[in-house]
Each structure stands twice: as C-alpha cells, then as structure tokens.
Design an enzyme around this catalytic site. Structure first.
Site, mmCIF file in Angstrom:
data_model
loop_
_atom_site.group_PDB
_atom_site.id
_atom_site.type_symbol
_atom_site.label_atom_id
_atom_site.label_comp_id
_atom_site.label_asym_id
_atom_site.label_seq_id
_atom_site.Cartn_x
_atom_site.Cartn_y
_atom_site.Cartn_z
ATOM 1 N N ASP A 128 0.808 -1.915 4.485
ATOM 2 C CA ASP A 128 2.009 -1.069 4.589
ATOM 3 C C ASP A 128 3.225 -1.923 4.959
ATOM 4 O OD1 ASP A 128 0.180 1.022 4.316
ATOM 5 O OD2 ASP A 128 0.052 1.397 6.475
ATOM 6 N N GLU B 129 0.281 -0.809 -4.848
ATOM 7 C CA GLU B 129 -0.818 0.162 -4.957
ATOM 8 C C GLU B 129 -0.208 1.546 -4.851
ATOM 9 O OE1 GLU B 129 -4.076 2.822 -3.110
ATOM 10 O OE2 GLU B 129 -2.045 2.430 -2.441
ATOM 11 N N HIS C 256 -0.571 10.794 -2.376
ATOM 12 C CA HIS C 256 -1.880 10.449 -1.818
ATOM 13 C C HIS C 256 -2.799 11.656 -1.633
ATOM 14 C CE1 HIS C 256 -4.777 9.693 1.436
ATOM 15 N NE2 HIS C 256 -4.860 8.490 0.903
ATOM 16 N N HIS D 298 0.838 -1.201 0.000
ATOM 17 C CA HIS D 298 0.000 0.000 0.000
ATOM 18 C C HIS D 298 0.878 1.258 0.000
ATOM 19 C CE1 HIS D 298 -2.596 2.868 2.461
ATOM 20 N NE2 HIS D 298 -3.317 2.669 1.365
ATOM 21 N N ARG D 299 0.908 1.966 -1.115
ATOM 22 C CA ARG D 299 1.801 3.125 -1.325
ATOM 23 C C ARG D 299 3.267 2.677 -1.245
ATOM 24 N NH1 ARG D 299 -1.149 7.242 3.050
ATOM 25 N NH2 ARG D 299 -3.249 6.446 2.725
ATOM 26 N N LYS E 172 -7.070 9.466 -7.626
ATOM 27 C CA LYS E 172 -7.498 10.269 -6.476
ATOM 28 C C LYS E 172 -8.374 11.412 -6.976
ATOM 29 C CE LYS E 172 -6.006 8.535 -2.640
ATOM 30 N NZ LYS E 172 -7.049 7.929 -1.808
ATOM 31 N N GLU F 22 -4.675 3.920 -8.027
ATOM 32 C CA GLU F 22 -5.882 4.515 -7.454
ATOM 33 C C GLU F 22 -5.979 5.957 -7.928
ATOM 34 O OE1 GLU F 22 -6.220 4.856 -3.137
ATOM 35 O OE2 GLU F 22 -8.022 6.045 -3.448
ATOM 36 N N ASP G 4 -1.223 6.076 -5.540
ATOM 37 C CA ASP G 4 -2.289 7.070 -5.692
ATOM 38 C C ASP G 4 -1.902 8.086 -6.755
ATOM 39 O OD1 ASP G 4 -3.724 6.160 -3.197
ATOM 40 O OD2 ASP G 4 -1.808 6.763 -2.324
#
Ligand code: G3P
Ligand code: MG
Length: 248
Positions: A230, A35, A50, A8-9, A112, A110, A37
């Site tokens: 994470d 993943e 993000h 995640h990120r 945003k 993703e 953003d």
C-alpha cells in the site's frame, strides 16, 4: 532477482483504493506494477472494487452485481477515505486499461470471484486485455481454484497466479496442477523451502500485503519476484537501503 514493487489497489495508504487517484499516485511515486480487484456489474461490465458490496468504499449500498455500471458511476468512491477525494468515481476495467497502456507499468488483475463466481468473468477480462494488446504485461490472479483452471484453458501464454493464504506443503505442485504459472501468497507462507521449490519450477512468487520495513527486507532477502504494498514509495526506499547494505 530484484523484487518488483507492485502498488496494492494503487497507493492505497495515501489515496482511496482502486481509484484513479490511487493509481496515478502509485505511478508518480515510482511503482513498477499495479494490482487491482475486478468485480462484475449487472450489465457485465468489469469494475475495479475490492469488496462484493459497495458499503465500505463508496456511499452506495448492496452488491456490485445488482447495479449497472451507469448506476455505479453516480457513487462517490473517495469521501470514505477523505473529503479531499470526494470526486473519486468507480473505475471500469476498460478505463483503467486505456490509462495504463502508454505507461511503463505491469498489471495484476485480481479476479474477485472466490465469493461470487461471476459467470464468464475470465473470458470477459481476457478478451478486453487481448483487445488492448496487454496480455504480455498482465498477470491474472484469483483465490478461486476453478477459475485458475478456466483461465488456463483460455490461454497458455498469459501469466496466471493462484492466490492463497492457506498453508499447503505441496503448494507449488497444487498450483501447477490447476494450470497456474505463478503464486501470490500471504506473507506468513513465505519460507526458504517454498522459494526454492518455486525457483526449481520456474514459478514466480509474489507476496501480499507488505507494508512494514522488516517484512519488506525479508522479501528482498528471499528475492521474491514481487511484493504488493500500500506504500510503494517506502518499498522503493527500503529496496535501495537493502541493495546498499548488500554492497557494503
Ligand atoms: O492480490 C493480492 C491481494 O490483493 C489479495 O488480497 O484481499 O487484498 O485483494 P486482497
Ligand atoms: Mg487484491
């Protein structure tokens, strides 16, 4: 189904989120997908950050949309996390795609666009993926229902996930009606019934953001398609533990 571990990120507990340090580390630690953003600059360059604003994760201020990409490149995107990472720069989507292409990793971009509905973000990102021949490895996701619709009008083949943290008993039906073919949900929405409905509709479920042992084990037990974490190194270890226990 074996649950996929998606960083995640990037490995964002160990390195500044959405930077090359976090992505490289996630890859080295064995993550199976990444993943990230996507926001849009003033000169319409998709960048990986993000927040809509620069304050939390860089030494800049104001909105991403008010700066050109060249201006954003001057920022330090690592010191907020730790001085060790003071070299970290904001990444463009283009740089990220070039880096990921030769690696055995899936991508979740993703968009945003739930707070600022960036004009043509969908087609800009889609065309870039096409150019890099990465459509088959990518899931595009967004919290914005109108954006899901627009994405589904662009292409029938790409995986499009509706992202949500809101309870809705007809979630699968609603997401399908928008044109989504996957759902990405907050952990508290996960239950047996939803998983069964998703399976019946051939719709993968992925769950965010899973950093704790108990939550990981529960996701593995539900056999969700993927978890966003994470701490990909922990998720991999615990998945091995889960599989070991099942075989006892
Ligand atoms: O894509 C899953 C997750 O990243 C959605 O929430 O706020 O962490 O981008 P957020
Ligand atoms: Mg995200």
């Amino acid at each position: 189904m074996t649950t996929k571990i998606i960083a995640h990120r990037g490995a964002s507990k160990l390195a500044p989120e959405n930077t090359m340090f976090a992505f490289e580390l996630a890859y080295k630690l064995g993550a199976e997908g990444l993943e990230t953003d996507v926001q849009l600059t003033k000169d319409h360059i998709p960048v990986l950050i993000h927040d809509e604003t620069l304050t939390r994760t860089t030494n800049g201020r104001g909105y991403v949309k008010d700066y050109t990409y060249k201006e954003l490149l001057r920022l330090d995107a690592g010191s907020w996390f730790s001085r060790e990472f003071k070299q970290a720069k904001l990444l463009s989507l283009e740089q990220f795609l070039v880096w990921i292409k030769p690696k055995d990793l899936s991508l979740n971009l993703e968009l945003k666009n739930n707070k600022i509905d960036y004009h043509q973000l969908e087609s800009i990102v889609y065309n870039m993926l096409k150019e890099h021949k990465l459509i088959k490895r990518t899931t595009l996701s967004t919290f914005n229902p109108n954006s899901v619709k627009r994405l589904s009008e662009l292409d029938n083949d790409i995986e499009i996930a509706f992202l949500t943290s809101k309870k809705n008993i007809n979630l699968i039906e609603y997401a399908s009606s928008l044109g989504a073919n996957a759902i990405h949900i907050k952990y508290r929405l996960l239950n047996r019934q939803l998983q069964e409905q998703a399976l019946a509709n051939n719709m993968p479920i992925r769950v965010y953001t899973i950093n704790k042992y108990k939550q990981m084990m529960n996701c593995y037990e539900h056999q969700v398609a993927g978890i966003f974490t994470d701490v990909p190194h922990k998720a991999l270890t615990f998945r091995n533990v889960y599989q070991f226990k099942r075989e006892l």
